[in-house]
Scaffold this motif. Structure first.
Motif, PDB file in Angstrom:
ATOM      1  N   UNK A 259       0.803  -1.222   0.000  1.00 38.42           N
ATOM      2  CA  UNK A 259       0.000   0.000   0.000  1.00 38.42           C
ATOM      3  C   UNK A 259       0.838   1.275   0.000  1.00 38.42           C
ATOM      4  N   UNK A 260       1.940   1.251  -0.670  1.00 36.52           N
ATOM      5  CA  UNK A 260       2.736   2.450  -0.842  1.00 36.52           C
ATOM      6  C   UNK A 260       1.985   3.381  -1.799  1.00 36.52           C
ATOM      7  N   UNK A 261       1.951   4.679  -1.485  1.00 33.11           N
ATOM      8  CA  UNK A 261       1.177   5.667  -2.263  1.00 33.11           C
ATOM      9  C   UNK A 261       2.112   6.499  -3.127  1.00 33.11           C
ATOM     10  N   UNK A 262       1.730   6.654  -4.401  1.00 32.78           N
ATOM     11  CA  UNK A 262       2.488   7.498  -5.331  1.00 32.78           C
ATOM     12  C   UNK A 262       1.512   8.447  -6.029  1.00 32.78           C
ATOM     13  N   UNK A 263       1.850   9.729  -6.029  1.00 31.55           N
ATOM     14  CA  UNK A 263       1.054  10.742  -6.740  1.00 31.55           C
ATOM     15  C   UNK A 263       1.922  11.316  -7.850  1.00 31.55           C
ATOM     16  N   UNK A 264       1.362  11.314  -9.086  1.00 33.39           N
ATOM     17  CA  UNK A 264       2.095  11.819 -10.244  1.00 33.39           C
ATOM     18  C   UNK A 264       1.371  13.014 -10.874  1.00 33.39           C
ATOM     19  N   UNK A 284       5.303  13.167  -8.182  1.00 28.02           N
ATOM     20  CA  UNK A 284       5.188  14.431  -7.450  1.00 28.02           C
ATOM     21  C   UNK A 284       5.474  14.223  -5.972  1.00 28.02           C
ATOM     22  N   UNK A 285       4.918  13.132  -5.409  1.00 27.12           N
ATOM     23  CA  UNK A 285       5.141  12.813  -4.003  1.00 27.12           C
ATOM     24  C   UNK A 285       4.820  11.332  -3.797  1.00 27.12           C
ATOM     25  N   UNK A 286       5.465  10.706  -2.804  1.00 22.31           N
ATOM     26  CA  UNK A 286       5.178   9.297  -2.482  1.00 22.31           C
ATOM     27  C   UNK A 286       5.336   9.081  -0.983  1.00 22.31           C
ATOM     28  N   UNK A 287       4.590   8.103  -0.473  1.00 26.36           N
ATOM     29  CA  UNK A 287       4.602   7.775   0.953  1.00 26.36           C
ATOM     30  C   UNK A 287       4.658   6.258   1.110  1.00 26.36           C
ATOM     31  N   UNK A 288       5.362   5.814   2.164  1.00 23.08           N
ATOM     32  CA  UNK A 288       5.440   4.376   2.457  1.00 23.08           C
ATOM     33  C   UNK A 288       4.212   3.952   3.260  1.00 23.08           C
TER      34      UNK A 288
END
Length: 386
Positions: A259-264, A284-288
Motif C-alpha cells: 500500500x505504498x502511495x504514489x502521486x504523479x 510528485x510525491x510518495x509515501x510508504x
C-alpha cells in the motif's frame, strides 16, 4: 414695364398731350412706384401697383383720343375726367366677401394706390376748375377704396398671421407630442429590455443556485456531486488496490501490498520539432503507506511488515526469497492539522486533497500545502460558496 408710358404731364393737364400721346412719368410718381432714385429698366415684370398705374393711364389716353372726335377741348377733358370718376366710384357694400384674402386685398390695394397717383397728378395739373373738381372726386372715391382695402388687407393679414401662428403652434405641439411618443416608446423599450434582462439574470441565478446544490458541500464548492462523482468521498483513507486513478493532470496509485502511495503529475518535459510542448508523467510525491484522515488531521499511515511468525510460509524468515508478505498499519504521520474535523477527500480534475467544510480550506496532497479552495466556479464568484 412703365417706360415712356402715358402719364400726367404739365400744368396744362390733358389738353397738352403730344402727338404720340406718350409722356414721361413725373418724378414724384416714380418715387411712389419705385422708390426715390429708382427706375424700372430691369426688364422684369411690373409690380401690381406699376401695372395698375399703366392701365389707368392707358384708359385715360384712350378716352381722350375718343373724345377729341366730336367735342370741344373742355368737353373732352370733362368727359375723360367723368369716365375716370365712374371707374373710381366705390361702395364697400357691393364688395361683399370678395377680395378678403391677403393676396386679393393686397392686389386691390396696390391698384387703388396706383390710381390715386394718377388722379392726384391730374387734379394738381388741371387748370380748369370743373375738371379739377371731378379729379378730386375721383381722388376721394379712390381714397375710400384704399381705406377699405387697407383695412381688409390688415384684417386678412392679421388673420393669416394668426392662422400661421396657430399652424406653427400646432406643428410645434405635434413635434413635441411626437418627441414625447418617441421618448415613451424608447422608455418602454428600455424598460422591457431591462425587465427581460432582469428576468434572464433571475433565471440564470435560479438555475445556478439549483445547479450549485449538486456540486457543493457544507457551503463549499467541491467540483462534483458528493458521493457520486468524487472518489473516496465518504472514506477516511485512500487505497486503490494497485489501480491508478487519474483526474486531469494528476493521478494517484496505492500498491495492493504494501500500500505504498504514489502521486504523479503530467508536466511539460520538452518541445517537439515544431516547438510544441511535450508532456510526461513525473512523480510528485510518495509515501510508504496510505493517505488518511484522523479527526482534524490529514497524514499518511505507515505500513509495517508483520513479524515472521505471522507471515505466510512464502514470507517466513527461512525463505531466501520472500513473497506475499503481510503488512499492518503502523504510526499515523501528520501532514496538516485543520481547525476542526469536518473534512472530506476531494479528488477531481487537476486537484487531489482534503477539503474542510464551511471554510473551503484545502490541503493539496501533491503540493504538500494548505490553500484556499483552488476549484473555480460561478458558485464561488456569484454565490456565497467558498
Amino acid at each position: 414695364m412703365i417706360v415712356g408710358v402715358c402719364s400726367v404731364v404739365t400744368s396744362a393737364g390733358l389738353g397738352y398731350l403730344s402727338s404720340t400721346d406718350q409722356l414721361e412719368i413725373p418724378e414724384p410718381i416714380k418715387d411712389s412706384l419705385f422708390g426715390p432714385g429708382e427706375t424700372d429698366e430691369s426688364g422684369e415684370s411690373e409690380t401690381p401697383q406699376e401695372d395698375a398705374y399703366e392701365r389707368e393711364m392707358e384708359k385715360i389716353v384712350t378716352d381722350m383720343t375718343d373724345e377729341r372726335k366730336d367735342t370741344s377741348a373742355k368737353q373732352q377733358k370733362l368727359a375723360v375726367a367723368l369716365k375716370a370718376l365712374e371707374r373710381a366710384k366705390f361702395n364697400a357694400s357691393n364688395v361683399g366677401n370678395a377680395f378678403k384674402t391677403v393676396s386679393e386685398a393686397s392686389k386691390k390695394l396696390a391698384e387703388a394706390k396706383a390710381q390715386i397717383l394718377v388722379y392726384e397728378g391730374l387734379a394738381n395739373t388741371s387748370t380748369d376748375e370743373d375738371e379739377k373738381a371731378i379729379w378730386k372726386q375721383a381722388v376721394d372715391q379712390t381714397q375710400k377704396k384704399i381705406d377699405f382695402f387697407q383695412t381688409t388687407y390688415d384684417e386678412a393679414k392679421k388673420g393669416a398671421d394668426k392662422a400661421a401662428a396657430a399652424l406653427r403652434e400646432k406643428a410645434a405641439a405635434e413635434q413635441e407630442a411626437a418627441k414625447e411618443r418617441a421618448r415613451l416608446a424608447e422608455q418602454r423599450r428600455v424598460e422591457a429590455a431591462a425587465a427581460a434582462e432582469a428576468q434572464r439574470k433571475a433565471k440564470e441565478l435560479a438555475d445556478l443556485k439549483e445547479g450549485c446544490k449538486n456540486v457543493t458541500w457544507e457551503n463549499v464548492y467541491v467540483g462534483g456531486r458528493p458521493g457520486a462523482d468524487l472518489a473516496f468521498w465518504n472514506k477516511t483513507s485512500i487505497t486503490t488496490g494497485g489501480t491508478t486513478i487519474t483526474k486531469g493532470n494528476k493521478k494517484i496509485t496505492t500498491e495492493r501490498i504494501p500500500k505504498k502511495t504514489t502521486v504523479q503529475e503530467n508536466q511539460v518535459s520538452g518541445r517537439d520539432s515544431r516547438g510544441r510542448p511535450t508532456y510526461s508523467w513525473r512523480n510528485k510525491v510518495s509515501y510508504d503507506g496510505y493517505i488518511g484522515i484522523k479527526g482534524k488531521e490529514v497524514g499518511w499511515v505507515a505500513m509495517n511488515k508483520k513479524p515472521s511468525s505471522r507471515q505466510p510460509s512464502s514470507c517466513k524468515d527461512s525463505r531466501p526469497v520472500k513473497r506475499n508478505c503481510a503488512y499492518e498499519p503502523g504510526d499515523f504521520n501528520k501532514l496538516h492539522t485543520f481547525s476542526d474535523s469536518s473534512l472530506k477527500f476531494v479528488i477531481v480534475d487537476n486537484h487531489m486533497g482534503v477539503m474542510q467544510a464551511q471554510t473551503g480550506k484545502f490541503y493539496s496532497i501533491p503540493d504538500k500545502k494548505v490553500m484556499d479552495n483552488p476549484l473555480t466556479s460561478d458558485c464561488k464568484t456569484k454565490l456565497d460558496y467558498k
